[in-house]
Motif scaffolding. Structure first.
Motif, mmCIF file in Angstrom:
data_model
loop_
_atom_site.group_PDB
_atom_site.id
_atom_site.type_symbol
_atom_site.label_atom_id
_atom_site.label_comp_id
_atom_site.label_asym_id
_atom_site.label_seq_id
_atom_site.Cartn_x
_atom_site.Cartn_y
_atom_site.Cartn_z
ATOM 1 N N ASP A 1 6.076 31.416 -31.858
ATOM 2 C CA ASP A 1 5.579 31.659 -30.506
ATOM 3 C C ASP A 1 6.138 30.637 -29.524
ATOM 4 O O ASP A 1 6.471 30.971 -28.380
ATOM 5 N N VAL A 2 6.273 29.392 -29.969
ATOM 6 C CA VAL A 2 6.838 28.353 -29.108
ATOM 7 C C VAL A 2 8.315 28.634 -28.847
ATOM 8 O O VAL A 2 8.805 28.499 -27.719
ATOM 9 N N LEU A 3 9.037 29.048 -29.874
ATOM 10 C CA LEU A 3 10.455 29.363 -29.717
ATOM 11 C C LEU A 3 10.655 30.513 -28.733
ATOM 12 O O LEU A 3 11.544 30.463 -27.874
ATOM 13 N N THR A 4 9.833 31.535 -28.838
ATOM 14 C CA THR A 4 9.931 32.656 -27.901
ATOM 15 C C THR A 4 9.692 32.186 -26.472
ATOM 16 O O THR A 4 10.414 32.565 -25.543
ATOM 17 N N GLY A 5 8.683 31.354 -26.292
ATOM 18 C CA GLY A 5 8.412 30.820 -24.961
ATOM 19 C C GLY A 5 9.579 30.026 -24.411
ATOM 20 O O GLY A 5 9.931 30.143 -23.233
ATOM 21 N N ARG A 6 10.217 29.227 -25.272
ATOM 22 C CA ARG A 6 11.359 28.425 -24.833
ATOM 23 C C ARG A 6 12.550 29.315 -24.469
ATOM 24 O O ARG A 6 13.294 29.023 -23.527
ATOM 25 N N LEU A 7 12.746 30.403 -25.213
ATOM 26 C CA LEU A 7 13.834 31.328 -24.891
ATOM 27 C C LEU A 7 13.616 31.957 -23.519
ATOM 28 O O LEU A 7 14.534 32.009 -22.685
ATOM 29 N N LEU A 8 12.410 32.415 -23.258
ATOM 30 C CA LEU A 8 12.120 33.048 -21.974
ATOM 31 C C LEU A 8 12.180 32.043 -20.826
ATOM 32 O O LEU A 8 12.646 32.363 -19.726
ATOM 33 N N PHE B 1 9.892 43.175 -29.031
ATOM 34 C CA PHE B 1 10.554 42.257 -29.955
ATOM 35 C C PHE B 1 9.529 41.587 -30.862
ATOM 36 O O PHE B 1 8.502 41.094 -30.382
ATOM 37 N N GLN B 2 9.810 41.567 -32.151
ATOM 38 C CA GLN B 2 9.018 40.811 -33.114
ATOM 39 C C GLN B 2 9.840 39.612 -33.562
ATOM 40 O O GLN B 2 10.920 39.768 -34.137
ATOM 41 N N ALA B 3 9.372 38.422 -33.267
ATOM 42 C CA ALA B 3 10.125 37.208 -33.583
ATOM 43 C C ALA B 3 9.929 36.798 -35.036
ATOM 44 O O ALA B 3 8.815 36.841 -35.564
ATOM 45 N N LYS B 4 11.032 36.406 -35.669
ATOM 46 C CA LYS B 4 11.003 35.921 -37.049
ATOM 47 C C LYS B 4 11.925 34.713 -37.172
ATOM 48 O O LYS B 4 13.074 34.752 -36.735
#
Length: 382
Positions: free
Chosen positions: A129-136, A218-221
């Motif tokens: 979840d943190v990685l997704t936030g950083r990407l956005l 998108f489902q992050a893995k």
């Protein structure tokens, strides 16, 4: 060619092209950008070639200049399928290569964001979840940089580069999709230049697409190596994979190379359609670099338009496609990436309109199929 004629023919002024192209050389074609793409392309024998092929298929977004650059590339290199880097350097190096200059800008902003995400964020261990936030967050920062470099062009055509988000609450309950985050690509069509409207060009590119509203899930893995585990299962609702297959819009895994141990050169975030994965009953893992593309290439394909990435007719329809097959749960946020201002307000209005249509029976409410509730949502809140 004089400045007014150049502007009429290509939709941009000479100075606008120079400013935007200079930033592309500094960002997309920097050593850092090339390193990130090279590290990804070399992960498997087919990885780079598959991305190149998927990028090469994007013709509808190209202008007359883009089509000519494409033909010249084939003739000069004497190949039927150029490499990933050749396509970027020889076609997408100039904003006049696309009919809509804001698509070119968004593509390069995503290229910059995924590069920085890969090389600056992914080496250190973090949660999905943190990685997704950083990407956005990275996409938002990159959009700001590219908007500043193209401010003259964007102001003249009354466009912007915007990424924003809203909460989703439909039918009296809070919703979440089967993925870590939902994104709508909202592209307003700009007037075509005279050059791009010639019949011999539209024969190759097709007619203008018009305004596009493309819903994506998108489902992050996280993964290490070349395979990712997609066997996550809820005790009563079953496999997360099966939930994603039921979503009414394009649903994908997005893979982040990230581990407890430091990784020196992680791959770019890779997007793989759920439809490209084997059934979970057959295989609990999927190849990260098999039938996958980097995030920026996927966004460009969504802007171009393909049958496996369906667009909606309206913003309300786009929301409904994402909210289909959802279950009441924690607050979910929708991210919108586009070229018009006040997208958050526009989608809040669309959400209210959708709620009204469902309440009055004008639009059938989406079925509440079972979805995994053990996915984490992005913390991105622009």
């Amino acid at each position: 060619m004089s400045e007014p004629n150049f502007l009429d023919a290509f939709g941009l002024s000479v100075n606008e092209v120079i400013n935007m192209q200079s930033l592309a050389h500094a960002q997309t074609f920097s050593d850092k950008g090339r390193l990130a793409r090279f590290a990804t392309a070399q992960r498997t024998r087919e990885a780079g070639a598959y991305i190149a092929q998927q990028l090469w298929e994007c013709r509808q977004i190209l202008s007359k200049v883009g089509i000519y650059k494409r033909v010249y590339l084939i003739q000069q290199e004497q190949v039927t399928q150029p490499t990933w880097e050749q396509i970027l350097e020889r076609i997408y190096d100039e904003p006049v290569a696309t009919r809509n200059g804001t698509i070119w800008l968004l593509f390069h902003a995503c290229l910059q964001a995924e590069r920085d995400f890969s090389l600056d964020v992914c080496p250190a261990h973090s949660r999905e979840d943190v990685l997704t936030g950083r990407l956005l967050e990275g996409i938002k920062a990159a959009c700001t940089i590219w908007a500043e470099a193209s401010s003259s062009y964007l102001n003249r055509i009354k466009n912007t580069l915007e990424i924003s988000s809203i909460d989703l609450t439909v039918g009296g309950g809070e919703q979440e999709t089967g993925g870590d985050f939902a994104l709508i690509l909202d592209i307003k069509e700009n007037a075509s230049s005279l050059e791009d409207s010639e019949p011999d060009i539209t024969t190759l590119t097709g007619e203008r697409r018009g305004d596009a509203f493309v819903p994506l899930v998108f489902q992050a893995k996280r993964y290490v190596g070349s395979n990712a585990d997609i066997s996550q299962k809820h005790d009563t609702r079953g496999y997360q994979f099966n939930s994603l297959r039921q979503v009414n819009c394009a649903s994908n895994y997005i893979f982040y190379e990230n581990d407890k141990e430091h990784i020196s050169t992680p791959a770019l975030p890779m997007v793989k359609p759920v439809s490209a994965c084997k059934a979970i009953e057959t295989s609990r893992v999927t190849g990260v670099f098999s039938e996958s593309v980097d995030f920026a290439t996927y966004i460009l394909r969504a802007a171009n338009g393909f049958s496996d990435i369906p667009a909606a007719r309206t913003r309300e329809d786009a929301l409904n496609m994402i909210l289909a097959n959802t279950s009441p749960s924690n607050v979910s946020r929708l991210t919108i990436l586009g070229n018009t201002s006040d997208l958050s307000a526009k989608y809040r209005d669309a959400l209210r309109q959708l709620q009204t249509e469902i309440k009055e029976g004008i639009r059938q409410e989406s079925p509440q199929d079972d979805l995994s509730d053990d996915t984490r949502l992005s913390s991105f809140e622009p």
